[in-house]
Design a protein around this motif. Structure first.
Motif, PDB file in Angstrom:
ATOM      1  N   ILE A   1      -8.492 -10.460  -2.165  1.00 48.40           N
ATOM      2  CA  ILE A   1      -8.287 -10.957  -3.529  1.00 48.40           C
ATOM      3  C   ILE A   1      -7.429 -12.220  -3.506  1.00 48.40           C
ATOM      4  O   ILE A   1      -7.755 -13.223  -4.160  1.00 48.40           O
ATOM      5  CB  ILE A   1      -7.631  -9.864  -4.404  1.00 48.40           C
ATOM      6  CG1 ILE A   1      -8.613  -8.703  -4.635  1.00 48.40           C
ATOM      7  CG2 ILE A   1      -7.181 -10.442  -5.754  1.00 48.40           C
ATOM      8  CD1 ILE A   1      -7.985  -7.496  -5.318  1.00 48.40           C
TER       9      ILE A   1
ATOM     10  N   ILE B   1      -6.691  -7.331 -11.161  1.00 48.57           N
ATOM     11  CA  ILE B   1      -5.627  -8.045 -10.451  1.00 48.57           C
ATOM     12  C   ILE B   1      -5.973  -9.525 -10.330  1.00 48.57           C
ATOM     13  O   ILE B   1      -5.121 -10.400 -10.527  1.00 48.57           O
ATOM     14  CB  ILE B   1      -5.395  -7.420  -9.061  1.00 48.57           C
ATOM     15  CG1 ILE B   1      -4.873  -5.987  -9.206  1.00 48.57           C
ATOM     16  CG2 ILE B   1      -4.413  -8.257  -8.246  1.00 48.57           C
ATOM     17  CD1 ILE B   1      -4.782  -5.233  -7.890  1.00 48.57           C
TER      18      ILE B   1
ATOM     19  N   SER C   1     -10.361  -3.507  -9.158  1.00 51.19           N
ATOM     20  CA  SER C   1      -9.094  -4.147  -8.801  1.00 51.19           C
ATOM     21  C   SER C   1      -9.243  -5.659  -8.729  1.00 51.19           C
ATOM     22  O   SER C   1      -8.349  -6.403  -9.163  1.00 51.19           O
ATOM     23  CB  SER C   1      -8.591  -3.599  -7.459  1.00 51.19           C
ATOM     24  OG  SER C   1      -8.314  -2.218  -7.557  1.00 51.19           O
ATOM     25  N   ALA C   2     -10.367  -6.127  -8.184  1.00 51.94           N
ATOM     26  CA  ALA C   2     -10.586  -7.566  -8.091  1.00 51.94           C
ATOM     27  C   ALA C   2     -10.672  -8.193  -9.477  1.00 51.94           C
ATOM     28  O   ALA C   2     -10.135  -9.279  -9.722  1.00 51.94           O
ATOM     29  CB  ALA C   2     -11.859  -7.855  -7.292  1.00 51.94           C
TER      30      ALA C   2
ATOM     31  N   GLU D   1      -6.808  -0.667   1.521  1.00 50.33           N
ATOM     32  CA  GLU D   1      -6.160  -1.273   0.358  1.00 50.33           C
ATOM     33  C   GLU D   1      -5.546  -2.620   0.728  1.00 50.33           C
ATOM     34  O   GLU D   1      -5.627  -3.586  -0.036  1.00 50.33           O
ATOM     35  CB  GLU D   1      -5.063  -0.349  -0.171  1.00 50.33           C
ATOM     36  CG  GLU D   1      -5.548   0.975  -0.717  1.00 50.33           C
ATOM     37  CD  GLU D   1      -4.438   1.794  -1.358  1.00 50.33           C
ATOM     38  OE1 GLU D   1      -4.757   2.773  -2.035  1.00 50.33           O
ATOM     39  OE2 GLU D   1      -3.244   1.437  -1.182  1.00 50.33           O
TER      40      GLU D   1
ATOM     41  N   GLY E   1      -1.338  -3.776 -10.465  1.00 49.67           N
ATOM     42  CA  GLY E   1      -2.243  -2.769  -9.942  1.00 49.67           C
ATOM     43  C   GLY E   1      -3.113  -2.192 -11.035  1.00 49.67           C
ATOM     44  O   GLY E   1      -2.715  -2.132 -12.198  1.00 49.67           O
TER      45      GLY E   1
ATOM     46  N   ARG F   1      -0.690  -4.007  -5.436  1.00 47.42           N
ATOM     47  CA  ARG F   1      -1.166  -2.848  -4.695  1.00 47.42           C
ATOM     48  C   ARG F   1      -2.557  -2.490  -5.214  1.00 47.42           C
ATOM     49  O   ARG F   1      -2.747  -2.256  -6.404  1.00 47.42           O
ATOM     50  CB  ARG F   1      -0.226  -1.651  -4.870  1.00 47.42           C
ATOM     51  CG  ARG F   1      -0.547  -0.464  -3.932  1.00 47.42           C
ATOM     52  CD  ARG F   1      -1.352   0.623  -4.652  1.00 47.42           C
ATOM     53  NE  ARG F   1      -1.812   1.684  -3.759  1.00 47.42           N
ATOM     54  CZ  ARG F   1      -1.464   2.981  -3.870  1.00 47.42           C
ATOM     55  NH1 ARG F   1      -0.650   3.358  -4.824  1.00 47.42           N
ATOM     56  NH2 ARG F   1      -1.977   3.865  -3.054  1.00 47.42           N
ATOM     57  N   VAL F   2      -3.542  -2.490  -4.348  1.00 49.41           N
ATOM     58  CA  VAL F   2      -4.899  -2.088  -4.690  1.00 49.41           C
ATOM     59  C   VAL F   2      -4.995  -0.585  -4.458  1.00 49.41           C
ATOM     60  O   VAL F   2      -4.893  -0.116  -3.326  1.00 49.41           O
ATOM     61  CB  VAL F   2      -5.933  -2.837  -3.827  1.00 49.41           C
ATOM     62  CG1 VAL F   2      -7.337  -2.355  -4.148  1.00 49.41           C
ATOM     63  CG2 VAL F   2      -5.809  -4.345  -4.047  1.00 49.41           C
TER      64      VAL F   2
ATOM     65  N   THR G   1       0.859  -1.167   0.000  1.00 52.86           N
ATOM     66  CA  THR G   1       0.000   0.000   0.000  1.00 52.86           C
ATOM     67  C   THR G   1       0.902   1.226   0.000  1.00 52.86           C
ATOM     68  O   THR G   1       2.129   1.094  -0.034  1.00 52.86           O
ATOM     69  CB  THR G   1      -0.956   0.015   1.203  1.00 52.86           C
ATOM     70  OG1 THR G   1      -1.885   1.106   1.050  1.00 52.86           O
ATOM     71  CG2 THR G   1      -0.211   0.194   2.525  1.00 52.86           C
TER      72      THR G   1
ATOM     73  N   GLY H   1      -6.582  -6.214  -0.758  1.00 50.56           N
ATOM     74  CA  GLY H   1      -5.551  -7.019  -1.394  1.00 50.56           C
ATOM     75  C   GLY H   1      -5.528  -8.440  -0.880  1.00 50.56           C
ATOM     76  O   GLY H   1      -5.437  -9.408  -1.669  1.00 50.56           O
TER      77      GLY H   1
ATOM     78  N   THR I   1     -12.556  -1.406  -5.465  1.00 46.52           N
ATOM     79  CA  THR I   1     -12.398  -2.810  -5.076  1.00 46.52           C
ATOM     80  C   THR I   1     -12.850  -3.726  -6.195  1.00 46.52           C
ATOM     81  O   THR I   1     -12.171  -4.712  -6.527  1.00 46.52           O
ATOM     82  CB  THR I   1     -13.189  -3.094  -3.788  1.00 46.52           C
ATOM     83  OG1 THR I   1     -12.587  -2.394  -2.698  1.00 46.52           O
ATOM     84  CG2 THR I   1     -13.221  -4.578  -3.479  1.00 46.52           C
TER      85      THR I   1
END
Length: 380
Positions: free
Chosen positions: A256, A226, A222-223, A249, A208, A239-240, A34, A253, A219
């Motif tokens: 995930i 990533i 990113s999900a 974050e 990221g 890194r989210v 993060t 992370g 979220t």
């Protein structure tokens, strides 16, 4: 191949580098990063935020160093931190030199943006002298002008070409302790760029989706991004990026990674969306339990289901389970077997105590196994 081959992920082979005492790439666990959002020159505020991120489980933490006051505070910050600190540098090569001397474990810098070859050499020499890694961070929002003119817009080929150009500058100075990111706010662009880069290089990749958005929207994006890459076996550290507190974050992370079975930390909650059959307020109960159990780091599973339709079946697959029953009396499962009942008013406190006891039991068993032989069982 495992007994459940549909869960297997074939991870992309990569070189391993060290960021401080944390291995990145190779067969090392995928790490969660993060970045602080405090004024770095305010060492106390930055250290306080770092501490919250550490408690949330961050493996590596980045701080921005835009000015001399920031790098001056970095030495105190590095000493106070329990995890490696990455110094985020843009354009000013002297900030990189100062950050390396201050004890940064890694420099986030694009060699092509800091000027002449002599300046690149100075940064590389400082990194070598101080044991620093370097993270090349290509971003669709700040691509070089010549690449934008060549390709017309940010595209996977442009991001990869930028990354390869920066890599070449480091390798020309015999430096290979680097990892690379090719981030974009567009999920499709980022995923395609990482897929292309993964085929072109053997270095560790930092994943990221940049400028992903707020806690909920970021979220989800990113999900998807990533998570897709990790499912393909691509990615060594993540890194989210959220418009939220950095400890959030870290939590996202880990969720995930837990969702893909890549890394387990803390309590994995299996819960139903709830319906008219529920024997207790599932939504509020899950929210409360997730908050109350944030301090548990031991990997374990907890099922919270409102009725007996799927409750017993899910409970058989988890360490601890609770299934809603009638008249405010609910079934508690331990290691998949019905063990006892608990009433509404005692339920949350009771489950918290059971989880804490189970975590202590798992840790005691692990310690005994490690004491008995040279090969222990890793927590994550």
């Amino acid at each position: 191949m495992s007994v459940r081959p549909w869960r297997d992920i074939a991870r992309r082979p990569s070189r391993q580098i060290m960021v401080g005492n944390v291995a990145v790439g190779g067969d090392a666990p995928v790490t969660v990063q993060t970045m602080t959002n405090t004024i770095t020159a305010d060492a106390k505020a930055t250290i306080d935020q770092i501490r919250r991120c550490e408690e949330a489980g961050a493996d590596i933490i980045r701080v921005s160093c835009p000015d001399e006051a920031s790098t001056a505070a970095l030495k105190q910050i590095v000493r106070a931190a329990r995890v490696p600190i990455v110094a985020d540098i843009h354009f000013h090569y002297k900030r990189a030199l100062e950050a390396a001397d201050a004890g940064a474990a890694c420099l986030r810098i694009n060699p092509g943006n800091i000027g002449s070859d002599d300046r690149v050499r100075e940064v590389v020499n400082a990194a070598k002298a101080n044991g620093c890694a370097i993270r090349i961070g290509v971003n669709a929002g700040s691509l070089e002008r010549d690449l934008l003119e060549k390709y017309g817009e940010p595209c996977p080929e442009a991001l990869v070409e930028s990354a390869l150009d920066h890599i070449r500058l480091l390798e020309d100075h015999d430096f290979r302790e680097y990892k690379v990111a090719v981030k974009a706010s567009d999920v499709f662009l980022a995923v395609a760029a990482y897929q292309q880069l993964a085929e072109a290089v053997d270095c560790p990749l930092h994943l990221g989706i940049t400028e992903a958005g707020g806690l909920r929207g970021g979220t989800v994006k990113s999900a998807i991004g990533i998570g897709s890459l990790l499912w393909f076996g691509i990615g060594d550290t993540i890194r989210v990026s959220l418009s939220a507190e950095p400890e959030e974050e870290v939590r996202v992370g880990f969720e995930i990674l837990k969702g893909l079975g890549i890394r387990n930390r803390g309590v994995r909650v299996v819960s139903c969306p709830s319906c008219a059959r529920q024997g207790f307020d599932v939504i509020r109960t899950v929210q409360t339990l997730e908050e109350r159990l944030q301090h548990i780091r031991t990997p374990m599973s907890l099922s919270v289901l409102g009725c007996v339709v799927n409750g017993p079946g899910e409970a058989r697959e988890t360490d601890i389970g609770i299934t809603g029953g009638g008249n405010g009396k609910h079934m508690v499962f331990l290691s998949g077997v019905t063990d006892h009942h608990v009433r509404d008013e005692d339920m949350v406190e009771h489950i918290v105590r059971l989880v804490e006891a189970k975590a202590a039991e798992i840790e005691a068993d692990r310690a005994a196994a490690e004491a008995a032989g040279p090969i222990g069982v890793a927590a994550e």
